[in-house]
Design an enzyme around this catalytic site. Structure first.
Site, PDB file in Angstrom:
ATOM      1  N   ARG A 208      -5.379  -3.543  -4.581  1.00 44.26           N
ATOM      2  CA  ARG A 208      -6.237  -3.829  -3.431  1.00 44.26           C
ATOM      3  C   ARG A 208      -5.544  -4.870  -2.555  1.00 44.26           C
ATOM      4  O   ARG A 208      -4.963  -5.843  -3.061  1.00 44.26           O
ATOM      5  CB  ARG A 208      -7.618  -4.343  -3.875  1.00 44.26           C
ATOM      6  CG  ARG A 208      -8.537  -3.254  -4.421  1.00 44.26           C
ATOM      7  CD  ARG A 208      -8.949  -2.275  -3.341  1.00 44.26           C
ATOM      8  NE  ARG A 208      -9.836  -1.222  -3.819  1.00 44.26           N
ATOM      9  CZ  ARG A 208      -9.438  -0.012  -4.198  1.00 44.26           C
ATOM     10  NH1 ARG A 208      -8.139   0.274  -4.194  1.00 44.26           N
ATOM     11  NH2 ARG A 208     -10.300   0.900  -4.581  1.00 44.26           N
TER      12      ARG A 208
ATOM     13  N   ASP B  78       1.437  -1.064  -1.137  1.00 45.92           N
ATOM     14  CA  ASP B  78       0.780   0.204  -0.785  1.00 45.92           C
ATOM     15  C   ASP B  78      -0.607  -0.062  -0.232  1.00 45.92           C
ATOM     16  O   ASP B  78      -1.311   0.867   0.156  1.00 45.92           O
ATOM     17  CB  ASP B  78       0.690   1.102  -2.019  1.00 45.92           C
ATOM     18  CG  ASP B  78       0.184   2.503  -1.681  1.00 45.92           C
ATOM     19  OD1 ASP B  78       0.713   3.105  -0.727  1.00 45.92           O
ATOM     20  OD2 ASP B  78      -0.738   2.981  -2.369  1.00 45.92           O
TER      21      ASP B  78
ATOM     22  N   GLU C  30      -6.192  -3.372   6.040  1.00 48.51           N
ATOM     23  CA  GLU C  30      -5.767  -1.986   6.203  1.00 48.51           C
ATOM     24  C   GLU C  30      -6.835  -1.078   6.795  1.00 48.51           C
ATOM     25  O   GLU C  30      -6.512  -0.017   7.348  1.00 48.51           O
ATOM     26  CB  GLU C  30      -5.326  -1.401   4.857  1.00 48.51           C
ATOM     27  CG  GLU C  30      -6.460  -1.187   3.862  1.00 48.51           C
ATOM     28  CD  GLU C  30      -5.973  -0.506   2.590  1.00 48.51           C
ATOM     29  OE1 GLU C  30      -6.466   0.584   2.280  1.00 48.51           O
ATOM     30  OE2 GLU C  30      -5.094  -1.070   1.907  1.00 48.51           O
TER      31      GLU C  30
ATOM     32  N   HIS D 250      -1.244   3.301   1.547  1.00 48.06           N
ATOM     33  CA  HIS D 250      -2.246   3.567   0.513  1.00 48.06           C
ATOM     34  C   HIS D 250      -2.124   5.001  -0.009  1.00 48.06           C
ATOM     35  O   HIS D 250      -3.104   5.743  -0.075  1.00 48.06           O
ATOM     36  CB  HIS D 250      -3.661   3.320   1.054  1.00 48.06           C
ATOM     37  CG  HIS D 250      -4.635   2.922  -0.028  1.00 48.06           C
ATOM     38  ND1 HIS D 250      -5.567   1.921   0.134  1.00 48.06           N
ATOM     39  CD2 HIS D 250      -4.821   3.392  -1.288  1.00 48.06           C
ATOM     40  CE1 HIS D 250      -6.289   1.804  -0.967  1.00 48.06           C
ATOM     41  NE2 HIS D 250      -5.845   2.682  -1.844  1.00 48.06           N
TER      42      HIS D 250
END
Length: 329
Positions: free
Chosen positions: A234, A258, A263, A295
């Site tokens: 996260r 990632d 985001e 992600h």
């Protein structure tokens, strides 16, 4: 049961539609995210299905209840974007997908490690331009390196097994140690010891009040100079500004992300024709020793199909419970 599916991309529609065949579910797909601005779309729906960046706060849940929604089916493992207390108060059931494909995320974490170490992202562009010089592409052997894994649930455990296969010394931190990892030769230590000894640190823990900004100025000071930080969990586990400062000072030698704290404003969308209104994120992308992906750690055929099947099973379970309740009434 009528289900409003939010944050729906073409691949979600394909897998969910296939999984919902021969079920009593009527799926309606919305590309927009669920939020205060879009919650009006749920009128006349019995349930909603949401993803990682939908904002399911207390006010949204109150409005879902007013519209008659009885169930929230998350298409992800994490549930930090849902106010669970509000859902309980309004008697709205919340389902998630606890195990969609641990190896998919673990393998992506390893892909980030390999890309950063052997600089394949930079080498690819060099070769495309006819530049075959090796200067600046020097990496290191993973064998013998000390890898710290914070969080040893299903994903973290899969990551540890892979890194043991590389011949790494694997150190772990988790509130609930996994005996099978101890049997594999992994060592559980305190967080401070893990910070001090690790060459590579990979995050595989949920986002909670205690893990928010787990990687910050204070924790970075305890780490080796040149440490590699990997986050496929996260975004808010890493304080982005602290990471940038540590990149400048070379405390962080490699950073693979990632996920990103802000985001929800950019990930899962094509932003190539837009100016990204996030100076911290834009600055982070300028570092040659940073690799960011959008992600996609979960994004494999196996994971998508399992997410769809579990989500549909959760919704179908809710339907059968309601049907049984009506029969008893």
């Amino acid at each position: 049961m009528k289900v409003a599916v939010f944050s729906c991309k073409p691949y979600d529609k394909r897998t969910l539609t296939s999984a919902a065949l021969n079920t009593p579910l009527a799926l309606h797909f919305f590309e927009s995210r669920l939020s205060l601005e879009t919650v009006s779309l749920v009128k006349n729906f019995d349930a909603v299905s949401c993803f990682v960046n939908d904002d399911i706060n207390a006010e949204v849940i109150h409005l879902l209840k007013e519209q008659g929604v009885k169930c929230i089916a998350l298409r992800c493992a994490g549930f930090n974007n849902v106010d669970l207390e509000a859902a309980k108060l309004h008697e709205i059931k919340v389902f998630h997908v606890p195990d969609y494909s641990p190896t998919s995320v673990a393998e992506h974490a390893v892909a980030l490690i390999m890309s950063l170490n052997r600089k394949t992202h930079r080498a690819y562009h060099r070769v495309k331009e006819g530049n075959f010089a090796l200067e600046g592409l020097l990496g290191f052997n993973l064998q013998g390196k000390v890898v710290g894994c914070i969080g040893t649930g299903r994903i973290g455990a899969a990551f540890c097994r892979i890194m043991k296969g590389f011949g790494c010394e694997v150190l772990c931190y988790d509130l609930y140690p996994a005996p099978e990892l101890v049997d594999l030769g992994c060592k559980y230590l305190s967080l401070d010891e893990l910070y001090q000894r690790s060459d590579i640190i990979s995050l595989h823990c949920p986002l909670t009040t205690s893990t928010h900004h787990l990687i910050d100025e204070k924790s970075l000071k305890k780490m080796k100079s040149g440490v590699m930080i990997i986050n496929t969990s996260r975004g808010a586990l890493v304080n982005a500004q602290a990471a940038i400062d540590a990149l400048y000072s070379q405390k962080i030698g490699y950073l693979g992300l990632d996920v990103y704290e802000q985001e929800n404003a950019i990930f899962f969308e094509d932003m190539s024709s837009h100016i990204i209104q996030d100076s911290v994120f834009q600055l982070m992308l300028t570092f040659p020793n940073v690799v960011v992906t959008g992600h996609q750690g979960y994004f494999t055929d196996e994971a998508l199909n399992h997410i769809a099947e579990t989500t549909i099973a959760n919704l179908t379970l809710q339907t059968s419970v309601e049907s049984h309740s009506r029969q008893l009434a």
